[in-house]
Design an enzyme around this catalytic site. Structure first.
Site, PDB file in Angstrom:
ATOM      1  N   GLY A 262     -37.703  79.265 -93.684  1.00 14.83           N
ATOM      2  CA  GLY A 262     -38.774  78.485 -93.054  1.00 14.83           C
ATOM      3  C   GLY A 262     -38.351  77.083 -92.659  1.00 14.83           C
ATOM      4  O   GLY A 262     -38.656  76.615 -91.571  1.00 14.83           O
ATOM      5  N   GLU A 299     -41.261  70.587 -97.864  1.00 20.19           N
ATOM      6  CA  GLU A 299     -39.943  69.981 -97.595  1.00 20.19           C
ATOM      7  C   GLU A 299     -39.965  68.491 -97.924  1.00 20.19           C
ATOM      8  O   GLU A 299     -39.019  67.960 -98.486  1.00 20.19           O
ATOM      9  CB  GLU A 299     -39.517  70.201 -96.140  1.00 20.19           C
ATOM     10  CG  GLU A 299     -39.503  71.649 -95.684  1.00 20.19           C
ATOM     11  CD  GLU A 299     -38.803  72.601 -96.612  1.00 20.19           C
ATOM     12  OE1 GLU A 299     -37.836  72.212 -97.283  1.00 20.19           O
ATOM     13  OE2 GLU A 299     -39.244  73.772 -96.687  1.00 20.19           O
TER      14      GLU A 299
HETATM   15  N1  HT7 Z   1     -34.513  74.890 -99.993  1.00 20.60           N
HETATM   16  C1  HT7 Z   1     -34.570  75.588 -98.757  1.00 20.60           C
HETATM   17  C2  HT7 Z   1     -33.868  76.887 -98.883  1.00 20.60           C
HETATM   18  C3  HT7 Z   1     -33.275  77.399 -97.618  1.00 20.60           C
HETATM   19  C4  HT7 Z   1     -32.311  78.399 -97.558  1.00 20.60           C
HETATM   20  C5  HT7 Z   1     -31.671  79.112 -98.526  1.00 20.60           C
HETATM   21  C6  HT7 Z   1     -30.734  80.073 -98.147  1.00 20.60           C
HETATM   22  C7  HT7 Z   1     -30.469  80.316 -96.812  1.00 20.60           C
HETATM   23  C8  HT7 Z   1     -31.116  79.580 -95.852  1.00 20.60           C
HETATM   24  C9  HT7 Z   1     -32.058  78.627 -96.222  1.00 20.60           C
HETATM   25  N2  HT7 Z   1     -32.814  77.798 -95.495  1.00 20.60           N
HETATM   26  C10 HT7 Z   1     -33.564  77.037 -96.360  1.00 20.60           C
HETATM   27  C11 HT7 Z   1     -35.965  75.814 -98.277  1.00 20.60           C
HETATM   28  C12 HT7 Z   1     -37.008  75.376 -99.203  1.00 20.60           C
HETATM   29  O1  HT7 Z   1     -37.256  75.999-100.218  1.00 20.60           O
HETATM   30  O2  HT7 Z   1     -37.615  74.370 -98.990  1.00 20.60           O
HETATM   31 ZN    ZN Z   2     -38.171  74.565-101.333  1.00 21.20          ZN
END
Ligand code: HT7
Ligand code: ZN
Length: 874
Positions: A262, A299
């Site tokens: 996301g 975020e």
């Molecule tokens: N902390 C972020 C995690 C995330 C992610 C993990 C693995 C591959 C692609 C990714 N893009 C974002 C998102 C969140 O939890 O806010």
């Molecule tokens: Zn997160």
């Protein structure tokens, strides 16, 4: 593939103090110059060991130590590691690598999306950019110079503040950014593109003006306001509720079309999937507006819970994700309705997280091993993780919880820590002992509470017995009882809340209590009662557990109309509907439906004095996915038929009430995403959907008119969905064609167009799904498109996916194999519905397993898909 174990965690042998990066961006690749100030870690017992840096898909051009190029024998490039055998205690290492962002379809590291350069480094993407100790406990200060063609990439961004910029030869230019806060490399970000900038400001509680900026493609310039407003609300809320002030002078958000998840909380430069940030009333539904607000907040909240205080290692992922999901959920509740938000959270937990917890990939919120960390960005880590932190809040109370949160941030600011450090801060701030509570972090599986009761008329005592058990999960058996906060109330026959006296002489007893379960069995006695009460159990979903209690349908009907707790009124309605649908599964088509359901629903639809947002939730029948989750040996077509039978029965019986409900809720005035308007739009769309289920002519006309005249996407999509799920085939084709014609230039709307068809049990036959994959607008390299067709088919169109001939399974296996070569992270997520094969009736199970085996046997399988497939086949 190798398994990584928490028990093997060692502190890093070397630390990095500063990272100096220079990116030369070109159309045929990028050159990355990295200079690291490295020193031996005084806390490591390893001593003068070789330096090992992680890498992935890099072409190494040069390595220099303290400015001296290293000769071939002085280092080893193993592809996934760069090893320098002999290094001094403190030194500077310069590495130049060549990468090909334009060919990066995995969308990890630096890649291109719609012509712009962008990055995704969590969890282990930084190693696809340059050789580096790619682990979150190595925190460094970054300076980043980005160079690119000025006309194609006028905007050049990275973390922190811009400190220098200028023109270069050949029409190129550069900008240098400096981030004053030490950070792990997973929070690094870079963006280069031809983007428009939207600006705003936010004045923090201490009076600092923060420059807020959004960068989007020019065609999306008018879709930024909602995200910007959401950001400002989030910033204020985090100050008010958690005392957290923003730290840098600039906060930037960028929207990109190709993104695996996301959004991403990179320090000062959040990158979003376009579908999770861009909105206008013409193109985004109410649900999308609400989702955007929640994700922007999530975020932003990571700036403290994740960035200022980060994770020691990836086993601690829920430290930042669980806490941050709790924070965004509190925020959404404060922006809208507490009860509605709780219903949505509980629905997600019960439908999808409980299923995960009972499936082959079940893991504790702090896993003890993994093969591919990307597979552990799960509902368990995020949603159950949030429920666990919420339980701490329930046990401590809001004030002590806030004290614990303050202590946690103060004690660990600038550190990479563990979930245990978080719990310890909560303990230290509150004086409570959470040792047994820690089992929530270690044990997987959803606890089951068996509740029975008995009333002693002579003594006026109501006895509630609660037995706790936790099912075995892969690698874990014979679990210990967990510490569970269990909120309840008792009602008399008129629906009055009774005082809950735990002893005969207790005065002023409350009418709601949180009981603390710690043993395998508890007996609670409530005194001073004159009649057997009706229990209202696990109010507000006070713990992520299953509750079994032998409710009668009379009791449930009573709770639907009398429980003072809105959440439990909804819950009683769900339990009643589940009971009725389950009793019809596999029964002849003319088996009668309990008429009391119609009475209850009529009351809900027609009483406009009730809270309409709650009514809207109460009218939604339990989803097929939830009914499947509750079943063992699930026969999906039979469940689908029983649910449809109830839906149609209700629609026929309540036909006039539905038309009245539709008309009563028509026309909102100016579109706004307020709880009242959202409920009205949702109610009238539910009424439409039900009317079309029974081929009602008036309903059809209302839907066609609504589709034509809508001035917002919620109404247009509501009408489209109702028609797509109806038997009015000609109308369906007509509206689908019109819709595409109108919105074909907007990728986010085309994604909705794909998914409304793929998710439909009527329109989404396999032949249609193949047509969608062959459509010009479909793109295998774009995760949103893949999710909107393949994901929607396998995850939402359950009767299509579980076709008796197994064609849905073979289809999914083929698509997973195809996608695995393009984007393994997405392929591993898509395979999940097959991985749950043990859940289904024997006739389906074998075919699902066979399909899974074809995936297992694919040559060159990624470790992402390998892990899911192998764990589900053992
Ligand atoms: N902390 C972020 C995690 C995330 C992610 C993990 C693995 C591959 C692609 C990714 N893009 C974002 C998102 C969140 O939890 O806010
Ligand atoms: Zn997160």
């Amino acid at each position: 593939p190798q398994t990584i174990y928490l028990s093997e965690y060692r502190v890093p042998a070397y630390l990095v103090d500063t990272v100096d990066l220079r990116f030369e961006l070109f159309e045929d690749g990028a050159r990355v110059h990295s200079t690291l100030a490295i020193r031996r870690n005084p806390e490591s017992e390893e001593g003068a060991v070789p330096l090992e840096l992680d890498g992935d898909s890099l072409v190494l051009e040069s390595v220099a130590l303290n400015g001296q190029d290293l000769a071939a024998g002085e280092f080893e490039d193993r592809g996934d590691k760069l090893i320098v055998a002999s290094v001094p205690e403190k030194f500077e290492l310069s590495v130049v690598t060549w990468i090909e962002p334009q060919n990066n379809t995995r969308l990890e590291g630096l890649y291109k999306s719609s012509g712009m350069f962008c990055t995704q480094c969590e969890a282990e993407g930084f190693r696809c950019i340059t050789f580096f100790p790619d682990r979150p406990d190595v925190m460094a200060r970054y300076k980043t110079r980005v160079e690119a063609d000025k006309s194609a990439y006028p905007v050049l961004l990275s973390n922190g503040n811009p400190i220098e910029s200028g023109d270069l030869d050949d029409g190129r230019h550069f900008v240098t950014w400096e981030d004053p806060f030490p950070k792990p490399c997973y929070l690094f970000a870079l963006v280069a593109g031809d983007l428009v900038e939207k600006r705003d400001t936010f004045t923090t509680c201490s009076g600092r003006d923060i420059d807020l900026r959004m960068y989007v493609e020019p065609r999306n310039a008018e879709k930024c306001d909602h995200a910007m407003d959401s950001l400002k609300r989030s910033m204020r809320w985090d100050e008010d509720v958690y005392g957290r002030e923003y730290d840098l002078d600039i906060f930037m958000i960028v929207a990109v079309d190709d993104f695996n998840m996301g959004a991403m909380e990179n320090k000062g430069l959040n990158i979003f999937n376009s579908s999770c940030v861009l909105a206008s009333k013409e193109t985004a539904t109410d649900a999308a507006f609400q989702r955007i607000e929640a994700i922007v907040a999530h975020e932003y909240f990571h700036n403290w819970s994740g960035n200022r205080v980060t994770c020691r290692d990836w086993f601690q992922l829920s430290l930042k994700e669980g806490f941050t999901v709790l924070r965004d959920s509190q925020f959404s509740a404060d922006m809208g309705s507490d009860t509605v938000k709780r219903i949505e959270d509980a629905t997600l937990m019960r439908t999808a997280q409980f299923a995960e917890d009972a499936g082959p990939m079940s893991h504790p919120i702090r896993p003890s091993s993994y093969i591919e960390i990307s597979n552990f960005y799960t509902l368990t880590i995020y949603e159950k993780g949030a429920e666990v932190v919420r339980m701490i809040r329930t046990l401590l109370g809001p004030e002590l919880f806030r004290k614990g949160s303050d202590l946690y941030f103060e004690r660990h600011d600038g550190q990479a820590v563990t979930t245990d450090d978080f719990v310890k801060a909560m303990e230290d701030a509150s004086g409570r002992d959470l040792s047994q509570f820690r089992l929530w972090y270690e044990q997987a599986g959803t606890p089951v509470l068996e509740v029975t009761d008995q009333f002693d008329q002579g003594q006026g005592v109501y006895r509630l017995t609660i037995r706790q058990s936790i099912p075995d999960t892969p690698g874990q058996a014979d679990k210990k009882p967990q510490h569970i906060p269990f909120a309840l109330g008792l009602l008399d026959e008129h629906g009055k809340a009774l005082p809950l006296r735990l002893s005969v002489d207790e005065q002023d007893a409350p009418t709601e209590r949180v009981l603390e379960l710690t043993d395998a069995e508890h007996v609670f006695e409530f005194h001073g009662l004159t009649e057997k009460p009706v229990p209202s159990l696990l109010r507000h979903f006070s713990a992520p557990v299953r509750v079994h209690y032998p409710w009668t349908r009379e009791q449930l009907l009573f709770l639907i109309s009398h429980d003072p707790d809105g959440f439990n009124r909804w819950d009683a309605g769900q339990r009643l509907a589940v009971d009725i649908i389950q009793s019809l599964v596999g029964q002849p088509k003319d088996t009668p439906v309990d008429p009391r359901l119609v009475t209850a629903y009529r009351h809900l639809i027609s009483d406009s004095a009730l809270d309409q947002a709650l009514v809207d939730k109460m009218l939604q029948l339990p989803s097929e996915a939830y009914l499947v989750e509750l079943a063992s040996d699930a026969d999906v077509p039979a469940i689908h038929a029983a649910r449809e039978r109830v839906l149609k029965h209700l629609a026929i019986a309540l036909r006039d009430d539905l038309v009245a409900c539709y008309r009563r809720n028509a026309g909102d005035g100016d579109y706004a995403v307020t709880p009242e308007q959202v409920a009205r739009r949702s109610l009238r769309n539910t009424a439409l959907a039900w009317l079309l289920m029974i081929n009602d002519e008036e309903g059809r006309e209302l839907a066609l008119r609504q589709f034509r005249e809508a001035d917002n996407m919620t109404d247009r999509m509501g009408a489209l969905r109702a028609l797509v799920n109806s038997e009015y085939e000609a109308d369906r084709d007509q509206v689908l064609g019109d819709f595409y014609q109108r919105f074909q230039a907007d990728p986010q709307v085309v994604e909705q167009w794909f998914s409304v068809q793929a998710a439909s049990s009527v329109a989404g036959r396999l032949g249609k799904i193949h047509d969608l994959l062959a459509h010009d607008a479909f793109d295998w390299r774009n995760p949103n498109k893949v999710r909107s067709v393949v994901g929607a088919f396998a995850g939402q169109n359950l009767s299509g996916f579980h076709a008796e001939d197994g064609s849905g399974y073979e289809f999914l296996a083929d698509q997973v194999c195809r996608l695995d070569d393009i984007n393994p992270q997405i392929a591993a997520r898509l395979v999940t519905p097959l991985a749950r094969w043990r859940k289904f009736a024997p006739a389906y199970r074998g075919k699902m397993k066979a399909a899974l085996e074809t995936v297992r046997d694919k040559s060159g399988l990624s470790k992402d898909v390998y892990e899911v497939v192998h764990k589900s086949l053992v």
